[in-house]
Write a protein that holds these residues in place. Structure first.
Motif, short mmCIF file in Angstrom:
data_model
loop_
_atom_site.label_atom_id
_atom_site.label_comp_id
_atom_site.label_asym_id
_atom_site.label_seq_id
_atom_site.Cartn_x
_atom_site.Cartn_y
_atom_site.Cartn_z
N SER A 33 12.68 3.75 -2.35
CA SER A 33 12.44 3.93 -0.91
C SER A 33 11.01 3.53 -0.59
O SER A 33 10.12 3.70 -1.41
N CYS A 34 10.82 3.03 0.61
CA CYS A 34 9.49 2.68 1.08
C CYS A 34 9.36 3.14 2.52
O CYS A 34 10.07 2.62 3.41
N ALA A 35 8.50 4.10 2.74
CA ALA A 35 8.28 4.63 4.09
C ALA A 35 7.04 3.99 4.70
O ALA A 35 5.97 4.00 4.07
N ALA A 36 7.19 3.47 5.88
CA ALA A 36 6.08 2.82 6.58
C ALA A 36 5.54 3.75 7.66
O ALA A 36 6.29 4.48 8.31
N SER A 37 4.24 3.71 7.85
CA SER A 37 3.60 4.46 8.91
C SER A 37 2.44 3.64 9.46
O SER A 37 2.04 2.64 8.89
N GLY A 38 1.92 4.08 10.59
CA GLY A 38 0.84 3.35 11.22
C GLY A 38 1.38 2.43 12.31
O GLY A 38 2.23 2.82 13.10
N SER A 39 0.91 1.21 12.33
CA SER A 39 1.29 0.24 13.37
C SER A 39 2.63 -0.41 13.05
O SER A 39 2.73 -1.64 12.89
N ILE A 40 3.66 0.39 12.98
CA ILE A 40 4.96 -0.10 12.53
C ILE A 40 5.58 -1.08 13.52
O ILE A 40 6.42 -1.90 13.15
N PHE A 41 5.15 -1.03 14.77
CA PHE A 41 5.70 -1.95 15.77
C PHE A 41 5.36 -3.40 15.42
O PHE A 41 6.00 -4.33 15.89
N SER A 42 4.33 -3.58 14.59
CA SER A 42 3.89 -4.92 14.23
C SER A 42 4.64 -5.49 13.03
O SER A 42 4.40 -6.64 12.66
N ILE A 43 5.53 -4.71 12.44
CA ILE A 43 6.25 -5.18 11.24
C ILE A 43 7.46 -5.98 11.66
O ILE A 43 8.30 -5.52 12.41
N ALA A 44 7.55 -7.20 11.13
CA ALA A 44 8.72 -8.05 11.39
C ALA A 44 9.68 -8.06 10.20
O ALA A 44 10.89 -8.07 10.38
N VAL A 45 9.11 -8.09 9.02
CA VAL A 45 9.92 -8.19 7.81
C VAL A 45 9.39 -7.20 6.78
O VAL A 45 8.17 -7.06 6.61
N MET A 46 10.30 -6.53 6.13
CA MET A 46 9.93 -5.67 4.99
C MET A 46 10.67 -6.15 3.76
O MET A 46 11.77 -6.73 3.86
N GLY A 47 10.07 -5.92 2.62
CA GLY A 47 10.72 -6.40 1.41
C GLY A 47 10.20 -5.73 0.17
O GLY A 47 9.32 -4.86 0.22
N TRP A 48 10.78 -6.14 -0.93
CA TRP A 48 10.40 -5.66 -2.25
C TRP A 48 10.05 -6.84 -3.13
O TRP A 48 10.77 -7.86 -3.13
N TYR A 49 8.98 -6.68 -3.87
CA TYR A 49 8.56 -7.62 -4.89
C TYR A 49 8.44 -6.86 -6.20
O TYR A 49 8.38 -5.62 -6.20
N ARG A 50 8.41 -7.58 -7.29
CA ARG A 50 8.20 -6.93 -8.57
C ARG A 50 7.30 -7.78 -9.44
O ARG A 50 7.24 -9.01 -9.28
N GLN A 51 6.63 -7.10 -10.37
CA GLN A 51 5.75 -7.79 -11.30
C GLN A 51 5.91 -7.17 -12.67
O GLN A 51 5.61 -6.00 -12.88
N ALA A 52 6.41 -7.98 -13.58
CA ALA A 52 6.56 -7.56 -14.96
C ALA A 52 5.28 -7.89 -15.73
O ALA A 52 4.52 -8.78 -15.32
N PRO A 53 5.03 -7.21 -16.84
CA PRO A 53 3.82 -7.49 -17.62
C PRO A 53 3.72 -8.96 -18.01
O PRO A 53 4.69 -9.54 -18.51
N GLY A 54 2.59 -9.55 -17.73
CA GLY A 54 2.35 -10.94 -18.11
C GLY A 54 3.02 -11.96 -17.21
O GLY A 54 2.95 -13.17 -17.49
N LYS A 55 3.64 -11.50 -16.12
CA LYS A 55 4.32 -12.42 -15.22
C LYS A 55 3.76 -12.30 -13.81
O LYS A 55 3.10 -11.32 -13.47
N GLU A 56 4.04 -13.30 -13.00
CA GLU A 56 3.60 -13.28 -11.63
C GLU A 56 4.51 -12.39 -10.79
O GLU A 56 5.67 -12.14 -11.13
#
Length: 114
Positions: free
Chosen positions: A21-44
């Motif tokens: 889960s990812c909860a957003a707060s603050g200037s949420i009206f300015s958010i157009a896209v939300m997403g998930w990224y990941r980073q494994a050890p030694g990788k981008e």
């Protein structure tokens, strides 16, 4: 400014499931896209999935069918349901929001191991 707080990571056995889960707060009206990224050890850092305010989704090709992104605009929260997890899914998962700027959460560790 936008603040993002992730939760739901942890240790899971191969074949198991987790929901982030990812909860957003603050200037949420300015958010157009939300997403998930990941980073494994030694990788981008790589895109996992994203979702627009109206619900259009985009997935990394290799994760289609196992991961599902969803969004509750009333709660300002985005979710990532991860099924059939594999050891190679082990990574730090970051929530991302884009609008007039880009914001990142602090990351949550997902470890898939027996």
């Amino acid at each position: 400014q936008v603040q993002l707080v992730e939760s739901g990571g942890g240790l899971v056995q191969p074949g198991g499931s987790l929901r982030l889960s990812c909860a957003a707060s603050g200037s949420i009206f300015s958010i157009a896209v939300m997403g998930w990224y990941r980073q494994a050890p030694g990788k981008e850092r790589e895109l996992v999935a994203s979702i627009t305010r109206v619900g259009n989704t985009n997935y990394a090709d290799a994760l289609k069918g196992r991961f599902t992104i969803s969004r509750d605009n009333a709660k300002n929260t985005v979710y990532l349901q991860m099924n059939s997890l594999k050891p190679e899914d082990t990574a730090v998962y970051y929530c991302n929001a884009r609008g007039y700027s880009t914001w990142w959460g602090q990351g949550t560790q997902v470890t898939v191991s027996s």
